[in-house]
Design a protein around this motif. Sequence first.
Motif, PDB file in Angstrom:
ATOM      1  N   ASP A 177       0.832  -1.209   0.000  1.00 55.98           N
ATOM      2  CA  ASP A 177       0.000   0.000   0.000  1.00 55.98           C
ATOM      3  C   ASP A 177       0.869   1.263   0.000  1.00 55.98           C
ATOM      4  O   ASP A 177       0.549   2.243  -0.690  1.00 55.98           O
ATOM      5  N   LEU A 178       1.948   1.253   0.781  1.00 55.70           N
ATOM      6  CA  LEU A 178       2.852   2.410   0.801  1.00 55.70           C
ATOM      7  C   LEU A 178       3.471   2.650  -0.567  1.00 55.70           C
ATOM      8  O   LEU A 178       3.578   3.796  -1.026  1.00 55.70           O
ATOM      9  N   ASP A 179       3.900   1.576  -1.219  1.00 56.60           N
ATOM     10  CA  ASP A 179       4.514   1.724  -2.536  1.00 56.60           C
ATOM     11  C   ASP A 179       3.519   2.309  -3.536  1.00 56.60           C
ATOM     12  O   ASP A 179       3.868   3.198  -4.320  1.00 56.60           O
ATOM     13  N   LYS A 180       2.271   1.832  -3.507  1.00 55.60           N
ATOM     14  CA  LYS A 180       1.261   2.363  -4.418  1.00 55.60           C
ATOM     15  C   LYS A 180       0.985   3.836  -4.134  1.00 55.60           C
ATOM     16  O   LYS A 180       0.772   4.630  -5.061  1.00 55.60           O
ATOM     17  N   VAL A 204       9.313  -9.989  16.968  1.00 55.98           N
ATOM     18  CA  VAL A 204       9.092  -8.825  16.127  1.00 55.98           C
ATOM     19  C   VAL A 204       9.073  -9.304  14.681  1.00 55.98           C
ATOM     20  O   VAL A 204       9.851 -10.184  14.288  1.00 55.98           O
ATOM     21  N   ARG A 205       8.135  -8.774  13.912  1.00 59.24           N
ATOM     22  CA  ARG A 205       8.036  -9.096  12.485  1.00 59.24           C
ATOM     23  C   ARG A 205       8.634  -7.931  11.704  1.00 59.24           C
ATOM     24  O   ARG A 205       8.367  -6.771  12.014  1.00 59.24           O
ATOM     25  N   LEU A 206       9.396  -8.258  10.677  1.00 56.99           N
ATOM     26  CA  LEU A 206      10.145  -7.244   9.949  1.00 56.99           C
ATOM     27  C   LEU A 206       9.942  -7.393   8.445  1.00 56.99           C
ATOM     28  O   LEU A 206       9.833  -8.498   7.924  1.00 56.99           O
ATOM     29  N   VAL A 207       9.925  -6.252   7.760  1.00 58.55           N
ATOM     30  CA  VAL A 207      10.043  -6.195   6.305  1.00 58.55           C
ATOM     31  C   VAL A 207      11.080  -5.122   6.009  1.00 58.55           C
ATOM     32  O   VAL A 207      10.940  -3.974   6.453  1.00 58.55           O
ATOM     33  N   ASN A 208      12.109  -5.509   5.263  1.00 59.96           N
ATOM     34  CA  ASN A 208      13.218  -4.597   4.974  1.00 59.96           C
ATOM     35  C   ASN A 208      13.258  -4.318   3.488  1.00 59.96           C
ATOM     36  O   ASN A 208      13.492  -5.217   2.677  1.00 59.96           O
ATOM     37  N   CYS A 209      13.034  -3.056   3.126  1.00 59.88           N
ATOM     38  CA  CYS A 209      13.027  -2.641   1.721  1.00 59.88           C
ATOM     39  C   CYS A 209      14.301  -1.855   1.413  1.00 59.88           C
ATOM     40  O   CYS A 209      14.308  -0.620   1.368  1.00 59.88           O
ATOM     41  N   GLY A 210      15.398  -2.580   1.229  1.00 61.12           N
ATOM     42  CA  GLY A 210      16.658  -1.960   0.837  1.00 61.12           C
ATOM     43  C   GLY A 210      17.309  -1.098   1.887  1.00 61.12           C
ATOM     44  O   GLY A 210      18.146  -0.249   1.556  1.00 61.12           O
ATOM     45  N   PRO A 232      13.632  -0.965  -2.615  1.00 62.53           N
ATOM     46  CA  PRO A 232      13.019   0.136  -1.864  1.00 62.53           C
ATOM     47  C   PRO A 232      11.636   0.495  -2.381  1.00 62.53           C
ATOM     48  O   PRO A 232      11.226   0.098  -3.483  1.00 62.53           O
ATOM     49  N   LEU A 233      10.924   1.268  -1.577  1.00 57.03           N
ATOM     50  CA  LEU A 233       9.629   1.808  -1.987  1.00 57.03           C
ATOM     51  C   LEU A 233       9.824   2.701  -3.206  1.00 57.03           C
ATOM     52  O   LEU A 233      10.774   3.477  -3.285  1.00 57.03           O
ATOM     53  N   GLY A 234       8.912   2.591  -4.145  1.00 57.48           N
ATOM     54  CA  GLY A 234       9.033   3.328  -5.394  1.00 57.48           C
ATOM     55  C   GLY A 234       9.656   2.511  -6.499  1.00 57.48           C
ATOM     56  O   GLY A 234       9.652   2.932  -7.666  1.00 57.48           O
ATOM     57  N   LEU A 235      10.200   1.332  -6.164  1.00 63.24           N
ATOM     58  CA  LEU A 235      10.823   0.453  -7.157  1.00 63.24           C
ATOM     59  C   LEU A 235      10.108  -0.898  -7.206  1.00 63.24           C
ATOM     60  O   LEU A 235      10.738  -1.938  -7.426  1.00 63.24           O
ATOM     61  N   ALA A 236       8.801  -0.876  -6.983  1.00 59.55           N
ATOM     62  CA  ALA A 236       7.952  -2.072  -7.065  1.00 59.55           C
ATOM     63  C   ALA A 236       8.471  -3.211  -6.198  1.00 59.55           C
ATOM     64  O   ALA A 236       8.789  -4.291  -6.696  1.00 59.55           O
ATOM     65  N   PRO A 237       8.576  -3.006  -4.875  1.00 65.55           N
ATOM     66  CA  PRO A 237       9.101  -4.073  -4.016  1.00 65.55           C
ATOM     67  C   PRO A 237       8.144  -5.265  -3.939  1.00 65.55           C
ATOM     68  O   PRO A 237       6.926  -5.105  -4.019  1.00 65.55           O
ATOM     69  N   ASP A 238       8.730  -6.455  -3.775  1.00 63.63           N
ATOM     70  CA  ASP A 238       7.974  -7.676  -3.506  1.00 63.63           C
ATOM     71  C   ASP A 238       8.229  -8.009  -2.029  1.00 63.63           C
ATOM     72  O   ASP A 238       9.178  -8.715  -1.704  1.00 63.63           O
ATOM     73  N   PRO A 239       7.403  -7.501  -1.109  1.00 63.58           N
ATOM     74  CA  PRO A 239       7.741  -7.563   0.318  1.00 63.58           C
ATOM     75  C   PRO A 239       7.760  -8.979   0.873  1.00 63.58           C
ATOM     76  O   PRO A 239       6.865  -9.775   0.587  1.00 63.58           O
ATOM     77  N   ARG A 240       8.785  -9.288   1.648  1.00 61.68           N
ATOM     78  CA  ARG A 240       8.925 -10.575   2.331  1.00 61.68           C
ATOM     79  C   ARG A 240       9.082 -10.308   3.829  1.00 61.68           C
ATOM     80  O   ARG A 240      10.020  -9.636   4.242  1.00 61.68           O
ATOM     81  N   GLN A 241       8.174 -10.820   4.614  1.00 62.85           N
ATOM     82  CA  GLN A 241       8.231 -10.646   6.065  1.00 62.85           C
ATOM     83  C   GLN A 241       9.065 -11.751   6.701  1.00 62.85           C
ATOM     84  O   GLN A 241       8.983 -12.909   6.300  1.00 62.85           O
ATOM     85  N   TYR A 242       9.892 -11.397   7.676  1.00 69.12           N
ATOM     86  CA  TYR A 242      10.592 -12.399   8.479  1.00 69.12           C
ATOM     87  C   TYR A 242      10.396 -12.084   9.953  1.00 69.12           C
ATOM     88  O   TYR A 242      10.190 -10.931  10.330  1.00 69.12           O
ATOM     89  N   ARG A 243      10.447 -13.121  10.773  1.00 74.02           N
ATOM     90  CA  ARG A 243      10.121 -12.996  12.193  1.00 74.02           C
ATOM     91  C   ARG A 243      11.352 -13.323  13.028  1.00 74.02           C
ATOM     92  O   ARG A 243      12.110 -14.248  12.729  1.00 74.02           O
TER      93      ARG A 243
END
Length: 335
Positions: A177-180, A204-210, A232-243
């Motif tokens: 949603d943020l990227d859009k 803690v759950r994490l998503v790291n975009c670059g 990063p955001l703005g470059l069409a990220p494919d988000p992967r969550q890790y815990r």
Amino acid sequence: MNAIRTAPMTLILLGPFLACVWLGVRRTLLVGCAAAALGLALGLGQGALSSGEFAAGYGGLLAGCALAPYAAARRTALLRACTEAREAARGTQQLILRPLSRELAGTHVCTRYHCAAPRSAIGGDLYDTAVTPYGLRVLVGDVRGHGVEALRLTAATIAAFRELAYTAPDLPALVTDLDKRLTPELEAEDFVTAVLAEFAPGEVRLVNCGHPAPLRAGRRVELLEPFVPVTPLGLAPDPRQYRVRLAPGDRLLLYTDGLTEARSPEGVPFPLLPEATLALREPLPDDALDSLYGRLLAHTRARPVDDLALVLCQPSDTAVPVPATVSHSHPSGCD
């Protein structure tokens, strides 16, 4: 002979020209008056007051002397406007990045924002928090670039996070949603690196975009690298969550690249893991962040050249941190 009479007028005109570049209006006016008097004295000394060549050269000198104070006034006004705009932007940035040291949904959150220099260009480092139905969510990011445009994108990123963090069911959906939301705001070469954290009991759950990897400090100090790199955001990220598990006494440090890219005068990178190990032994989160920044300044032996945002999160039911050792970690799971 004509060249001898007219060439000095050009040299005399250099005085008012340089004055309007370096001096204020009054001093430029005085320099202009002195230049006009000097040109007249030169004409009298050469006995050339009645010649056409002298009239043309002296007329040009008078015109330059008259324009110099106007140019000085315009330069002064422009500098004042730039200074006021920069200070206003800095003030806006400080309001956006409000300092925080309090308990939020069972986690103590402490923040610091350090400008590279009081009058430096405005950076794009950012952070924010949101207590949502899904738990405490924390954002730390870095907008590419500097200046007012970076501040605009910083404000847009935080505004989007504050609006979307409460409704997105999980972090991957929030990143999407943020990227859009941000992509229409970005130019072709713009992007926002970001790490998002969501706290739950014992993890803690994490998503790291670059973005630079978060750091977990407890019995060991570990960098929490993602399994799969995400753009990063703005470059069409494919988000992967890790815990990642959080044991009693653990802390989570989120930061921007002002920490990882800092260098000593000899070009040696800041030793993040050893220095964080020592700094995060401080019992109070505020003292820990102050100690870490102090160690950074001791390493660089000058003010850092890049802005720095630090966010330290500690679940409130944890005890005083135990002495830590340096290690590298592998997250416990990936969604």
